[in-house]
Design an enzyme around this catalytic site. Structure first.
Site, PDB file in Angstrom:
ATOM      1  N   ASN A 214       0.850  -1.198   0.000  1.00 35.46           N
ATOM      2  CA  ASN A 214       0.000   0.000   0.000  1.00 35.46           C
ATOM      3  C   ASN A 214       0.879   1.239   0.000  1.00 35.46           C
ATOM      4  O   ASN A 214       2.103   1.145   0.007  1.00 35.46           O
ATOM      5  CB  ASN A 214      -0.948  -0.018   1.196  1.00 35.46           C
ATOM      6  N   ASP A 283      -3.920  -6.665   5.474  1.00 32.88           N
ATOM      7  CA  ASP A 283      -4.777  -7.596   6.204  1.00 32.88           C
ATOM      8  C   ASP A 283      -4.709  -9.006   5.606  1.00 32.88           C
ATOM      9  O   ASP A 283      -5.022  -9.975   6.277  1.00 32.88           O
ATOM     10  CB  ASP A 283      -6.230  -7.096   6.178  1.00 32.88           C
ATOM     11  N   LYS A 293       9.339 -17.111 -10.641  1.00 30.79           N
ATOM     12  CA  LYS A 293       8.504 -15.998 -11.081  1.00 30.79           C
ATOM     13  C   LYS A 293       7.244 -16.525 -11.810  1.00 30.79           C
ATOM     14  O   LYS A 293       7.346 -17.455 -12.601  1.00 30.79           O
ATOM     15  CB  LYS A 293       9.353 -15.142 -12.027  1.00 30.79           C
ATOM     16  N   PHE A 328      -4.589   3.402  14.904  1.00 29.90           N
ATOM     17  CA  PHE A 328      -4.995   4.330  13.848  1.00 29.90           C
ATOM     18  C   PHE A 328      -6.079   3.659  13.020  1.00 29.90           C
ATOM     19  O   PHE A 328      -6.062   2.441  12.849  1.00 29.90           O
ATOM     20  CB  PHE A 328      -3.800   4.673  12.936  1.00 29.90           C
ATOM     21  N   LYS A 342     -14.746   0.813  15.492  1.00 32.93           N
ATOM     22  CA  LYS A 342     -13.399   0.217  15.560  1.00 32.93           C
ATOM     23  C   LYS A 342     -12.974   0.000  17.009  1.00 32.93           C
ATOM     24  O   LYS A 342     -12.356  -1.016  17.331  1.00 32.93           O
ATOM     25  CB  LYS A 342     -12.406   1.130  14.833  1.00 32.93           C
ATOM     26  N   LYS A 346     -11.405  -3.213  18.500  1.00 31.50           N
ATOM     27  CA  LYS A 346     -10.038  -3.179  19.063  1.00 31.50           C
ATOM     28  C   LYS A 346     -10.050  -2.163  20.192  1.00 31.50           C
ATOM     29  O   LYS A 346      -9.916  -0.961  19.943  1.00 31.50           O
ATOM     30  CB  LYS A 346      -9.017  -2.754  18.002  1.00 31.50           C
TER      31      LYS A 346
END
Ligand code: CTP
Length: 412
Positions: A214, A283, A293, A328, A342, A346
């Protein structure tokens, strides 16, 4: 919320010595002056050959000192007075010669004499030819100065003015300023605390050359580490690949995958007082990554993904032993509602919810649209804030939580 300014009204001696990088000290002088510091430029004889003292005078609004007896004309810069008044000595660039003089206590010009007389923190940013830097004499001088409590930032490896490549290049001015600002900071409200931070992205291999990842830049993790260090904490950053490396002075642990990150956290978690999960952890990872490859097949390629460990989730669950946990959440839509949801999943002590999505800041940017939610679900809207300001708000809250934990309880 305003970012705290550690530079305001501080007197900083900027010692410039005779390295080709002396011109970069102009940027340092300019930035420190802009931040509100009184910058006293001091040029050694060779530095004054490379950059004119009047450049520094124009930038700082202060007379540049170039000779020991300049103080005869201006008693304000009498070296013993400056030595006791200054909040910081920043020597950038620092040549092999000034390091040798400082290590051996020589005092044959204004700068070396004043370095001997001061008890203020001293930060050297060395810059010199690689052979000079790696020479045992220079290394011995560095060790002597380090043992006496002097601080160093850089040098970095790169292309040098002498057309060689190797360690010896002056580290980038913004990094020097971050280190200097840590030394100027007088808050010590996290002294003795260990802060563990995850930062950056993770990479999940698809085959030996490709991966899923990301856009996390590591900038939030960097800002958090700097803020915690400024408050006196001992900081470890577990970082996945990121554009921004952890700051100098923090212990750095490099990892690549979410599983590596989880293992690195597991090894250090019990010793931490505060855990801040700023990494953008993948995740999911490919269920299978061939050792060869992957080839084009002319067919649709289907990837099976399996869940990765939730590093913060595990910290909230089986790992927690009294640590303060900060998470975060990058969200679209109603930030507060998403944040509360959230927190249910958590249960961290503090959650920073920031807005992401098309046209929004967040990943890779220098600022966030963010809310702070704590365990009792009280909400602070930080608005559009720089990552440094967010880091400051996070540790302000952490410090309040620590103080509440040790406050005496009234017995009925
Ligand atoms: N986190 C983590 N390990 C993971 C995933 C996330 O430690 N495998 C941490 C992040 O560092 C961040 C927080 O958990 O502090 C983000 O929580 P999460 O609910 O996973 O956020 P998203 O993945 O953005 O949300 P969602 O799962 O709802 O898409």
């Amino acid at each position: 919320m305003m970012k705290r300014n550690t530079w305001n009204n501080k007197e900083v001696v900027l010692g410039v010595t005779g390295s080709i990088a002396a011109y970069k000290a102009c940027e340092l002088a300019s930035r420190m002056t802009e931040l509100g510091a009184k910058v006293l430029p001091v040029l050694t004889r060779s530095a004054a050959e490379l950059v004119g003292p009047s450049t520094f005078e124009a930038i700082t609004g202060q007379r540049a000192i170039t000779a020991l007896f300049d103080s005869l004309q201006n008693p304000d810069v009498e070296h013993i007075a400056v030595a006791s008044r200054a909040s910081l000595f920043l020597i950038a660039p620092a040549t092999a010669n000034i390091l040798a003089k400082a290590a051996n206590g020589l005092a044959d010009d204004w700068l070396s004499t004043t370095l001997l007389a001061t008890r203020a923190p001293i930060l050297f940013a060395p810059a010199m030819n690689t052979n000079m830097y790696t020479h045992p004499a220079t290394q011995a001088n560095l060790n002597t100065l380090r043992a006496r409590g002097c601080h160093f930032v850089g040098p970095e490896a790169g292309r040098l003015a002498c057309r060689t490549v190797g360690p010896g290049r002056l580290i980038d001015p913004p990094i020097i300023l971050d280190m200097a600002s840590l030394l100027l900071d007088e808050r010590n409200d996290l002294a003795g605390k260990r802060v563990l931070i995850t930062s950056g992205a993770t990479r999940e291999a698809l085959d030996p050359v490709r991966y899923l990842s990301n856009r996390s830049s590591g900038k939030m993790g960097y800002a958090l580490a700097i803020e915690a260090m400024a408050r006196g904490a001992q900081v470890t950053v577990i970082t996945g690949p990121a554009e921004k490396a952890p700051p100098h002075g923090a212990e750095r642990v490099d990892v690549e995958t979410a599983e590596d990150m989880d293992e690195a956290v597991a090894q250090r978690f019990s010793e931490a007082d505060i855990f801040v999960a700023a990494a953008a952890v993948a995740d999911y990872r490919p269920a299978y990554a061939p050792s060869e490859k992957r080839k084009r097949t002319g067919q649709t390629l289907q990837l099976d993904l399996v869940e990765n460990p939730d590093v913060l989730g595990r910290a909230c669950g089986q790992r927690k032993q009294g640590q303060i946990l900060v998470g975060f959440a990058a969200e679209t839509g109603d930030l507060e509602e998403m944040g509360r949801e959230k927190l249910r999943k958590k249960p961290v002590d503090l959650l920073v919810v920031n807005r992401v999505g098309p046209g929004q800041c967040g990943f890779g940017a220098d600022s966030l649209d963010a809310l702070l939610l704590d365990g009792s679900a009280s909400v602070t809207d930080l608005g559009h804030a720089g990552k440094e300001t967010v880091a400051q708000a996070v540790f302000d809250r952490v410090v309040q939580t620590l103080q509440r934990a040790v406050a005496p309880v009234d017995h009925i």
